[in-house]
Motif scaffolding. Structure first.
Motif, PDB file in Angstrom:
ATOM      1  N   MET A   1       7.903  11.659  -3.475  1.00  0.00           N
ATOM      2  CA  MET A   1       8.513  11.021  -4.603  1.00  0.00           C
ATOM      3  C   MET A   1       7.928   9.618  -4.826  1.00  0.00           C
ATOM      4  O   MET A   1       7.731   9.199  -5.958  1.00  0.00           O
ATOM      5  CB  MET A   1      10.024  10.971  -4.379  1.00  0.00           C
ATOM      6  CG  MET A   1      10.802  10.591  -5.567  1.00  0.00           C
ATOM      7  SD  MET A   1      12.543  10.868  -5.231  1.00  0.00           S
ATOM      8  CE  MET A   1      13.163  10.746  -6.850  1.00  0.00           C
ATOM      9  N   LEU A   2       7.664   8.922  -3.736  1.00  0.00           N
ATOM     10  CA  LEU A   2       7.052   7.594  -3.855  1.00  0.00           C
ATOM     11  C   LEU A   2       5.671   7.673  -4.489  1.00  0.00           C
ATOM     12  O   LEU A   2       5.313   6.827  -5.310  1.00  0.00           O
ATOM     13  CB  LEU A   2       6.949   6.924  -2.486  1.00  0.00           C
ATOM     14  CG  LEU A   2       8.232   6.345  -1.898  1.00  0.00           C
ATOM     15  CD1 LEU A   2       8.030   5.954  -0.451  1.00  0.00           C
ATOM     16  CD2 LEU A   2       8.698   5.166  -2.702  1.00  0.00           C
ATOM     17  N   VAL A   3       4.899   8.688  -4.105  1.00  0.00           N
ATOM     18  CA  VAL A   3       3.531   8.825  -4.617  1.00  0.00           C
ATOM     19  C   VAL A   3       3.536   9.045  -6.132  1.00  0.00           C
ATOM     20  O   VAL A   3       2.649   8.579  -6.838  1.00  0.00           O
ATOM     21  CB  VAL A   3       2.816   9.986  -3.886  1.00  0.00           C
ATOM     22  CG1 VAL A   3       1.468  10.284  -4.499  1.00  0.00           C
ATOM     23  CG2 VAL A   3       2.678   9.684  -2.418  1.00  0.00           C
ATOM     24  N   VAL A   4       4.556   9.710  -6.640  1.00  0.00           N
ATOM     25  CA  VAL A   4       4.624   9.991  -8.076  1.00  0.00           C
ATOM     26  C   VAL A   4       5.159   8.786  -8.850  1.00  0.00           C
ATOM     27  O   VAL A   4       4.661   8.460  -9.928  1.00  0.00           O
ATOM     28  CB  VAL A   4       5.512  11.231  -8.325  1.00  0.00           C
ATOM     29  CG1 VAL A   4       5.744  11.452  -9.807  1.00  0.00           C
ATOM     30  CG2 VAL A   4       4.890  12.459  -7.704  1.00  0.00           C
ATOM     31  N   THR A   5       6.171   8.106  -8.311  1.00  0.00           N
ATOM     32  CA  THR A   5       6.848   7.067  -9.086  1.00  0.00           C
ATOM     33  C   THR A   5       6.236   5.674  -8.975  1.00  0.00           C
ATOM     34  O   THR A   5       6.289   4.907  -9.945  1.00  0.00           O
ATOM     35  CB  THR A   5       8.331   6.983  -8.698  1.00  0.00           C
ATOM     36  OG1 THR A   5       8.430   6.731  -7.293  1.00  0.00           O
ATOM     37  CG2 THR A   5       9.056   8.247  -9.052  1.00  0.00           C
ATOM     38  N   ILE A   6       5.669   5.334  -7.836  1.00  0.00           N
ATOM     39  CA  ILE A   6       5.140   3.970  -7.659  1.00  0.00           C
ATOM     40  C   ILE A   6       4.029   3.645  -8.658  1.00  0.00           C
ATOM     41  O   ILE A   6       4.045   2.560  -9.242  1.00  0.00           O
ATOM     42  CB  ILE A   6       4.683   3.738  -6.199  1.00  0.00           C
ATOM     43  CG1 ILE A   6       5.884   3.802  -5.266  1.00  0.00           C
ATOM     44  CG2 ILE A   6       3.946   2.424  -6.052  1.00  0.00           C
ATOM     45  CD1 ILE A   6       6.956   2.780  -5.525  1.00  0.00           C
ATOM     46  N   PRO A   7       3.059   4.531  -8.911  1.00  0.00           N
ATOM     47  CA  PRO A   7       2.022   4.174  -9.904  1.00  0.00           C
ATOM     48  C   PRO A   7       2.581   3.945 -11.310  1.00  0.00           C
ATOM     49  O   PRO A   7       1.973   3.241 -12.109  1.00  0.00           O
ATOM     50  CB  PRO A   7       1.085   5.386  -9.897  1.00  0.00           C
ATOM     51  CG  PRO A   7       1.295   6.027  -8.588  1.00  0.00           C
ATOM     52  CD  PRO A   7       2.732   5.788  -8.236  1.00  0.00           C
ATOM     53  N   ILE A   8       3.726   4.510 -11.600  1.00  0.00           N
ATOM     54  CA  ILE A   8       4.340   4.309 -12.915  1.00  0.00           C
ATOM     55  C   ILE A   8       5.086   2.983 -12.968  1.00  0.00           C
ATOM     56  O   ILE A   8       4.947   2.212 -13.919  1.00  0.00           O
ATOM     57  CB  ILE A   8       5.284   5.478 -13.248  1.00  0.00           C
ATOM     58  CG1 ILE A   8       4.486   6.779 -13.353  1.00  0.00           C
ATOM     59  CG2 ILE A   8       6.064   5.206 -14.531  1.00  0.00           C
ATOM     60  CD1 ILE A   8       5.323   8.028 -13.394  1.00  0.00           C
ATOM     61  N   PHE A   9       5.889   2.709 -11.942  1.00  0.00           N
ATOM     62  CA  PHE A   9       6.760   1.534 -11.975  1.00  0.00           C
ATOM     63  C   PHE A   9       6.117   0.254 -11.456  1.00  0.00           C
ATOM     64  O   PHE A   9       6.538  -0.835 -11.822  1.00  0.00           O
ATOM     65  CB  PHE A   9       8.053   1.806 -11.189  1.00  0.00           C
ATOM     66  CG  PHE A   9       8.945   2.786 -11.872  1.00  0.00           C
ATOM     67  CD1 PHE A   9       9.587   2.456 -13.050  1.00  0.00           C
ATOM     68  CD2 PHE A   9       9.129   4.054 -11.351  1.00  0.00           C
ATOM     69  CE1 PHE A   9      10.417   3.362 -13.690  1.00  0.00           C
ATOM     70  CE2 PHE A   9       9.951   4.962 -11.979  1.00  0.00           C
ATOM     71  CZ  PHE A   9      10.593   4.625 -13.151  1.00  0.00           C
ATOM     72  N   TYR A  10       5.103   0.357 -10.598  1.00  0.00           N
ATOM     73  CA  TYR A  10       4.496  -0.833 -10.011  1.00  0.00           C
ATOM     74  C   TYR A  10       3.911  -1.784 -11.071  1.00  0.00           C
ATOM     75  O   TYR A  10       4.233  -2.984 -11.044  1.00  0.00           O
ATOM     76  CB  TYR A  10       3.426  -0.447  -8.986  1.00  0.00           C
ATOM     77  CG  TYR A  10       2.783  -1.630  -8.323  1.00  0.00           C
ATOM     78  CD1 TYR A  10       3.446  -2.321  -7.316  1.00  0.00           C
ATOM     79  CD2 TYR A  10       1.529  -2.075  -8.712  1.00  0.00           C
ATOM     80  CE1 TYR A  10       2.867  -3.419  -6.700  1.00  0.00           C
ATOM     81  CE2 TYR A  10       0.946  -3.170  -8.115  1.00  0.00           C
ATOM     82  CZ  TYR A  10       1.614  -3.828  -7.112  1.00  0.00           C
ATOM     83  OH  TYR A  10       1.044  -4.916  -6.509  1.00  0.00           O
ATOM     84  N   MET A  14       5.319  -5.617 -11.776  1.00  0.00           N
ATOM     85  CA  MET A  14       4.448  -6.786 -11.627  1.00  0.00           C
ATOM     86  C   MET A  14       4.373  -7.579 -12.928  1.00  0.00           C
ATOM     87  O   MET A  14       4.356  -8.811 -12.909  1.00  0.00           O
ATOM     88  CB  MET A  14       3.042  -6.365 -11.194  1.00  0.00           C
ATOM     89  CG  MET A  14       2.966  -5.738  -9.813  1.00  0.00           C
ATOM     90  SD  MET A  14       3.759  -6.677  -8.510  1.00  0.00           S
ATOM     91  CE  MET A  14       5.319  -5.853  -8.332  1.00  0.00           C
ATOM     92  N   SER A  15       4.361  -6.886 -14.068  1.00  0.00           N
ATOM     93  CA  SER A  15       4.323  -7.611 -15.337  1.00  0.00           C
ATOM     94  C   SER A  15       5.637  -8.337 -15.608  1.00  0.00           C
ATOM     95  O   SER A  15       5.654  -9.321 -16.347  1.00  0.00           O
ATOM     96  CB  SER A  15       4.009  -6.649 -16.482  1.00  0.00           C
ATOM     97  OG  SER A  15       5.065  -5.731 -16.669  1.00  0.00           O
ATOM     98  N   LEU A  16       6.725  -7.873 -14.998  1.00  0.00           N
ATOM     99  CA  LEU A  16       8.009  -8.562 -15.131  1.00  0.00           C
ATOM    100  C   LEU A  16       8.155  -9.717 -14.142  1.00  0.00           C
ATOM    101  O   LEU A  16       9.139 -10.445 -14.186  1.00  0.00           O
ATOM    102  CB  LEU A  16       9.159  -7.569 -14.942  1.00  0.00           C
ATOM    103  CG  LEU A  16       9.307  -6.520 -16.041  1.00  0.00           C
ATOM    104  CD1 LEU A  16      10.365  -5.497 -15.659  1.00  0.00           C
ATOM    105  CD2 LEU A  16       9.652  -7.181 -17.365  1.00  0.00           C
TER     106      LEU A  16
END
Length: 90
Positions: A1-10, A14-16
């Motif tokens: 689950m981390l592998v799928v979601t981290i590239p989307i949310f990271y 960072m921009s926030l």
């Protein structure tokens, strides 16, 4: 689950302006060891106590889940807790 979601949310986090170490700790807690449906500790207990139903195991994990929610709230309110050791390394 981390592998799928981290590239989307990271990139969004960072921009926030959130700290990447803090984000990593929060992500691991949220998707981590106790939280259903992928709580690894629950499946370890099921492997050891094979005669105990999963519903009973999840009921037994409930107090620890509430403790983890309190811990998560503290880390969100006071991010210095997460960043204490990394900042000490500078």
């Amino acid at each position: 689950m981390l592998v799928v979601t981290i590239p989307i949310f990271y990139p969004t986090m960072m921009s926030l302006g959130f700290d990447p170490i803090w984000f990593g700790v929060i992500a691991v807690i949220l998707m981590g060891m106790i939280t259903p449906p992928v709580g690894m500790n629950v499946f370890v207990v099921k492997g050891i106590a094979q005669d105990v139903p999963m519903s009973t195991i999840f009921k037994g994990v409930l107090p620890f889940w509430f403790a983890m929610v309190v811990c998560l709230m503290l880390l969100v309110i006071f991010p210095q807790i997460v960043l204490f050791i990394p900042q000490a390394m500078y």
